[in-house]
Design an enzyme around this catalytic site. Structure first.
Site, short mmCIF file in Angstrom:
data_model
loop_
_atom_site.label_atom_id
_atom_site.label_comp_id
_atom_site.label_asym_id
_atom_site.label_seq_id
_atom_site.Cartn_x
_atom_site.Cartn_y
_atom_site.Cartn_z
N LEU A 126 0.85 -1.20 0.00
CA LEU A 126 0.00 0.00 0.00
C LEU A 126 0.88 1.24 0.00
O LEU A 126 1.61 1.50 0.95
CB LEU A 126 -0.92 0.00 1.23
N HIS A 230 6.61 3.65 11.90
CA HIS A 230 7.20 4.82 11.25
C HIS A 230 6.18 5.95 11.26
O HIS A 230 4.97 5.73 11.19
CB HIS A 230 7.56 4.44 9.81
#
Length: 347
Positions: A126, A230
């Site tokens: 994605l 992240h």
């Protein structure tokens, strides 16, 4: 108009650009011409195959702006991971060191090397380009997969996972990997990540520590990033958690990012989805009478998905009124079956 469709050979230049733009840590799209072209070929084979149970199929989709023909993102599903190549994780657990006689009781976290997710389906690849990150675009690119998997559930495992990108800096340095590198691998994170992305995983089994790792022996920096994502991955994680995905203690072996899991048919989007027949409508809509629906057709090789504005007062269980231009984009006609779910804007 933005649509999701199966990837095609003509999409290779855009896929390569996305692989470059995604950066270190995005293992499923290595910057390698031969492997990216192989991914396109595998996807095309998967979409054409007649499937009765999940195997080694890899489905890769692109988000296209039909007005310009530009590819703005990718999204993928692996039907069954770990069947050909080993699929590794660390599982975060606990051990107790206790002495009743001395009155000492210490609970210590450990990381255990495992293959527990072998055979499950995986959401992957994605990536939405920076200029397209607005409105409902990210939701379209993620959520359509839930409807696709539920509609064609013979192609997938009941359990689906998503590996979330862990903590690393702009140079690709991961605090967790730096500890592993210093003690076991002698190889930087970008190199290890790239080798995994191109399918050369044997070094993991050869060099990874064979026994559980005591977390309190890791550097403070490595401990702090276990199970963390992240900064750019936080929106994707929030979206999955809203769907019902949860982390069961499994983390990535390179950057310690969390892996989340769910049952396909328990996902919020699937629970709220329904089948209807198409009713092409030319009724003009106002903002206060309009709602957005995530809609897919029931095809595989001819799959299409998009977000369709509909007049909520005309919506029934049996029929969904779709503006003609959206019906064309979905490649459906009056009376065709579609599968759809609410797609509200983020609050």
């Amino acid at each position: 108009m933005l649509i999701v469709r199966p990837i095609e050979e003509r999409d290779y230049p855009a896929l390569y650009d996305i692989a470059v733009e995604s950066g270190v840590g995005f293992t499923s799209l290595p910057v390698n011409e031969a492997l990216l072209k192989q991914k396109i070929e595998r996807a095309q084979e998967a979409f054409k195959a007649q499937i009765t149970h999940p195997g080694n199929e890899s489905y890769l989709f692109v988000l296209e702006d039909t007005d310009t023909g530009e590819v703005l993102g990718t999204s993928g599903i692996e039907a069954s991971v770990g069947m050909n190549d080993a699929f590794y994780h660390y599982h975060l657990g606990k051990v107790v060191h206790a002495s009743r006689e001395l009155g000492i009781h210490n609970t210590v976290e450990i990381l255990t090397f495992c293959n527990d997710y072998t055979g499950v389906s995986e959401l992957c690849s994605l990536f939405l380009r920076e200029k397209a990150r607005k409105g409902l675009t990210g939701r379209l690119l993620s959520k359509f997969r839930f409807l696709f998997m539920a509609e064609h559930d013979q192609r997938f495992s009941n359990t689906v996972i998503a590996e979330m990108r862990g903590v690393s800096d702009e140079q690709g340095k991961s605090p967790f990997w730096e500890w592993l590198e210093a003690h076991f691998f002698s190889m930087d994170f970008p190199t290890a990540d790239y080798l995994t992305g191109i399918g050369k995983k044997v070094f993991i089994a050869e060099l990874m520590p064979k026994y559980p790792i005591y977390v309190n022996l890791l550097s403070k920096e490595a401990q702090a990033c276990i199970g963390q994502v992240h900064e750019k991955t936080k929106p994707a994680l929030r979206l999955l958690e809203q769907e019902g995905f949860r982390c069961r203690g499994y983390v990535d072996i390179f950057d310690a990012g969390p892996t989340v899991e769910a049952d396909i048919h328990n996902l919020t989007t699937v629970q709220n989805a329904q089948h209807s027949s198409v009713k092409i409508s030319n009724t003009e809509m106002t903002a206060d009478s309009m709602e957005n629906r995530l809609v897919i057709n029931n095809k595989v090789s001819g799959f299409r998905a998009c977000i369709v504005p509909i007049q909520n007062s005309l919506h029934t269980f049996d029929e969904l009124p779709i503006p003609a231009e959206y019906a064309d984009a979905l490649q459906v006609e009056n009376g065709d079956s579609i599968y759809h779910a609410p797609c509200p804007k983020r609050r």
